[in-house]
Design an enzyme around this catalytic site. Structure first.
Site, PDB file in Angstrom:
ATOM      1  N   GLN A  90       2.025  -5.924  -3.070  1.00  0.00           N
ATOM      2  CA  GLN A  90       2.426  -5.918  -1.663  1.00  0.00           C
ATOM      3  C   GLN A  90       3.783  -5.199  -1.493  1.00  0.00           C
ATOM      4  O   GLN A  90       4.144  -4.342  -2.295  1.00  0.00           O
ATOM      5  CB  GLN A  90       2.478  -7.342  -1.085  1.00  0.00           C
ATOM      6  CG  GLN A  90       1.134  -8.002  -0.964  1.00  0.00           C
ATOM      7  CD  GLN A  90       0.787  -8.892  -2.138  1.00  0.00           C
ATOM      8  OE1 GLN A  90       1.637  -9.374  -2.856  1.00  0.00           O
ATOM      9  NE2 GLN A  90      -0.488  -9.103  -2.330  1.00  0.00           N
ATOM     10  N   ASP A 149       0.820  -1.225   0.000  1.00  0.00           N
ATOM     11  CA  ASP A 149       0.000   0.000   0.000  1.00  0.00           C
ATOM     12  C   ASP A 149       0.847   1.266   0.000  1.00  0.00           C
ATOM     13  O   ASP A 149       0.420   2.306   0.474  1.00  0.00           O
ATOM     14  CB  ASP A 149      -0.949   0.029   1.217  1.00  0.00           C
ATOM     15  CG  ASP A 149      -1.763  -1.239   1.352  1.00  0.00           C
ATOM     16  OD1 ASP A 149      -2.394  -1.635   0.361  1.00  0.00           O
ATOM     17  OD2 ASP A 149      -1.757  -1.838   2.444  1.00  0.00           O
ATOM     18  N   GLY A 186      -4.076  -4.215  -4.228  1.00  0.00           N
ATOM     19  CA  GLY A 186      -4.722  -3.142  -4.961  1.00  0.00           C
ATOM     20  C   GLY A 186      -3.771  -2.033  -5.322  1.00  0.00           C
ATOM     21  O   GLY A 186      -2.909  -1.657  -4.532  1.00  0.00           O
ATOM     22  N   HIS A 187      -3.879  -1.535  -6.539  1.00  0.00           N
ATOM     23  CA  HIS A 187      -3.148  -0.345  -6.968  1.00  0.00           C
ATOM     24  C   HIS A 187      -4.167   0.745  -7.266  1.00  0.00           C
ATOM     25  O   HIS A 187      -5.083   0.535  -8.059  1.00  0.00           O
ATOM     26  CB  HIS A 187      -2.328  -0.635  -8.234  1.00  0.00           C
ATOM     27  CG  HIS A 187      -1.101  -1.431  -7.977  1.00  0.00           C
ATOM     28  ND1 HIS A 187      -0.333  -1.973  -8.989  1.00  0.00           N
ATOM     29  CD2 HIS A 187      -0.487  -1.784  -6.828  1.00  0.00           C
ATOM     30  CE1 HIS A 187       0.695  -2.621  -8.465  1.00  0.00           C
ATOM     31  NE2 HIS A 187       0.614  -2.513  -7.159  1.00  0.00           N
ATOM     32  N   LYS A 208       2.567   2.192  -5.076  1.00  0.00           N
ATOM     33  CA  LYS A 208       3.264   1.668  -6.265  1.00  0.00           C
ATOM     34  C   LYS A 208       2.467   1.912  -7.539  1.00  0.00           C
ATOM     35  O   LYS A 208       3.044   2.117  -8.612  1.00  0.00           O
ATOM     36  CB  LYS A 208       3.520   0.163  -6.099  1.00  0.00           C
ATOM     37  CG  LYS A 208       4.446  -0.183  -4.956  1.00  0.00           C
ATOM     38  CD  LYS A 208       4.689  -1.674  -4.865  1.00  0.00           C
ATOM     39  CE  LYS A 208       3.436  -2.469  -4.545  1.00  0.00           C
ATOM     40  NZ  LYS A 208       2.836  -2.130  -3.248  1.00  0.00           N
TER      41      LYS A 208
END
Length: 427
Positions: free
Chosen positions: A223, A14, A41-42, A17
């Site tokens: 991650q 988180d 999630g991005h 990225k």
């Protein structure tokens, strides 16, 4: 200028990225996601729009970029189709997507088993998203898993599925879950294969051809290094390795082709799920950072745990992942604080240490050793250069460089791709 850049998270994920990958993707020909699945999630924001991706590479918004989901991923076809439909509904219809025929498939029984196994742990939860990622990786290494290429051969897929269900239905019954129907899963995944089949190919060949052509390639993980199965806070980790050193294995390229690594870190630290977190904050300061940084999980919506920046963590991730530069994210979130702190060491059982302890009990006993720096009150979300920062903010950045021996290449002062300050060119 180097042509192959790996973007890795230096903390517990988180870190931002997605924004950095999107930022550098404008210079890339290929964007490769090399591990993880739809448990990560991005979040990408541009032109006033916010997009949350789970499996799809961050270059999907540029129709000229080749987006690769490589062999190190575990791919949930249901999730991929759902993501593509959501993108298309918002006008993202022109894209180039390639899915490795050797990537492991997340099957329906994986998520059910993931949840059942997590429930069995009682108060000793790992903090899994229950999306089946761990069980899918476990099947991969037990050699009982199904791969994306298998979906292109109906007879072979049927045989693999029958064999898998013999074992998985026994496991499901053991956990008190309903066994699953071969016919239902077979029909569903054959339909998914029909929708995704045109994207499935040997992505190792594709990436190596792009390397030979001199293409600029961006590798993105999910991650962060502290969730690496080998080098993270085991067992409170993910089921793969987000480190840059895993890129060759997870994409099918030679190690010599990894030539630049950008570590993405927040100006503070966050963590989702269980596990030790030495610099964790409670109270008003934690609430202030969480709300200003919108620290809630992209996939789960869970409030993230927040804490001060931890240089011990950054030095650990620098060492095991070969980080050349840092991207310092959510820097604007710290504006308004009277003072800011950085953890420079731990105190473990009365002794000062500057490296990560190997076991959870030791890590839980670690007390942070801080240095304290002046904060700044100014709004920095609109700055365009490093020199525009308040002196205290500049000093904070330089102190991070001093403590980690890593040059900060990028500062993020807001969620939009335009709210990015480049300190040096790396890609």
């Amino acid at each position: 200028m180097k042509k192959r850049l790996v973007v890795v998270g230096t903390q517990w994920g988180d870190e931002g990225k997605g924004k950095i990958t999107d930022y550098y993707a404008g210079n890339a020909d290929v964007v490769v996601r090399y591990q993880g699945g739809n448990n990560a999630g991005h979040t990408i924001t541009f032109d006033g729009q916010r997009f949350a991706l789970q499996s799809i590479p961050s270059g999907i918004f540029n129709p000229h970029i080749k987006n690769v989901m490589a062999n190190g991923m575990v791919v949930n076809p249901v999730s991929v189709v759902s993501e593509l439909e959501a993108l298309e509904a918002r006008g993202i219809r022109e894209y180039n997507l390639y899915i490795s025929d050797r990537a492991a498939v997340v099957m329906p029984y994986h998520s059910v088993l993931d949840g059942a196994m997590e429930s069995m742990k009682g108060g000793k939860l790992i903090g899994t998203t229950k999306k089946g990622i761990g069980p899918a990786y476990a099947d991969k290494y037990e050699r009982t898993g199904i791969r994306m290429g298998d979906l292109l051969d109906a007879d072979y897929f049927a045989a693999r599925l029958r064999d898998a269900l013999e074992e998985k239905n026994m496991e499901l019954r053991m956990f008190g879950c309903e066994p699953m129907s071969f016919d239902t899963i077979y029909a569903q995944y054959m339909e998914l294969a029909g929708r995704l089949g045109k994207y499935i190919c040997d992505t190792s060949v594709l990436i190596n051809e792009e390397i030979e052509k001199g293409s600029k390639i961006l590798f993105e993980g999910a991650q962060g290094v502290m969730l690496c199965i080998d080098h993270g806070t085991y067992p409170y980790v993910t089921s793969s390795s987000p480190t840059a050193s895993s890129v060759p294995q997870n994409t099918g390229i030679a190690p010599r082709y990894v030539d630049n690594v950008l570590g993405v870190c927040k100006a503070y630290t966050t963590r989702v799920g269980e596990g030790p977190f030495p610099t964790e904050l409670e109270g008003a300061t934690a609430d202030y950072i969480r709300e200003r940084g919108h620290e809630y999980g992209t996939v789960t919506g869970r409030p993230r745990r927040v804490g001060w920046l931890d240089a011990v963590v950054l030095n650990h991730t620098r060492r095991v992942s070969g980080i050349d530069y840092l991207a310092l994210m959510l820097f604007d979130v710290l504006s308004g604080l009277d003072t800011v702190k950085i953890c420079v060491a731990y105190e473990l059982d009365g002794k000062r240490i500057e490296t990560m302890p190997p076991t959870i009990p030791q890590f839980q006993r670690c007390k942070p050793v801080y240095i304290e720096l002046p904060g700044w009150k100014e709004d920095i979300s609109g700055i365009k250069s490093f020199g525009e920062l308040p002196q205290a903010a500049q000093d904070y950045v330089r102190k991070i460089e001093e403590l980690t021996k890593i040059k900060v290449a990028v500062l993020s002062v807001g969620p939009d791709r335009l709210q990015t300050v480049r300190l040096c060119d790396i890609f």
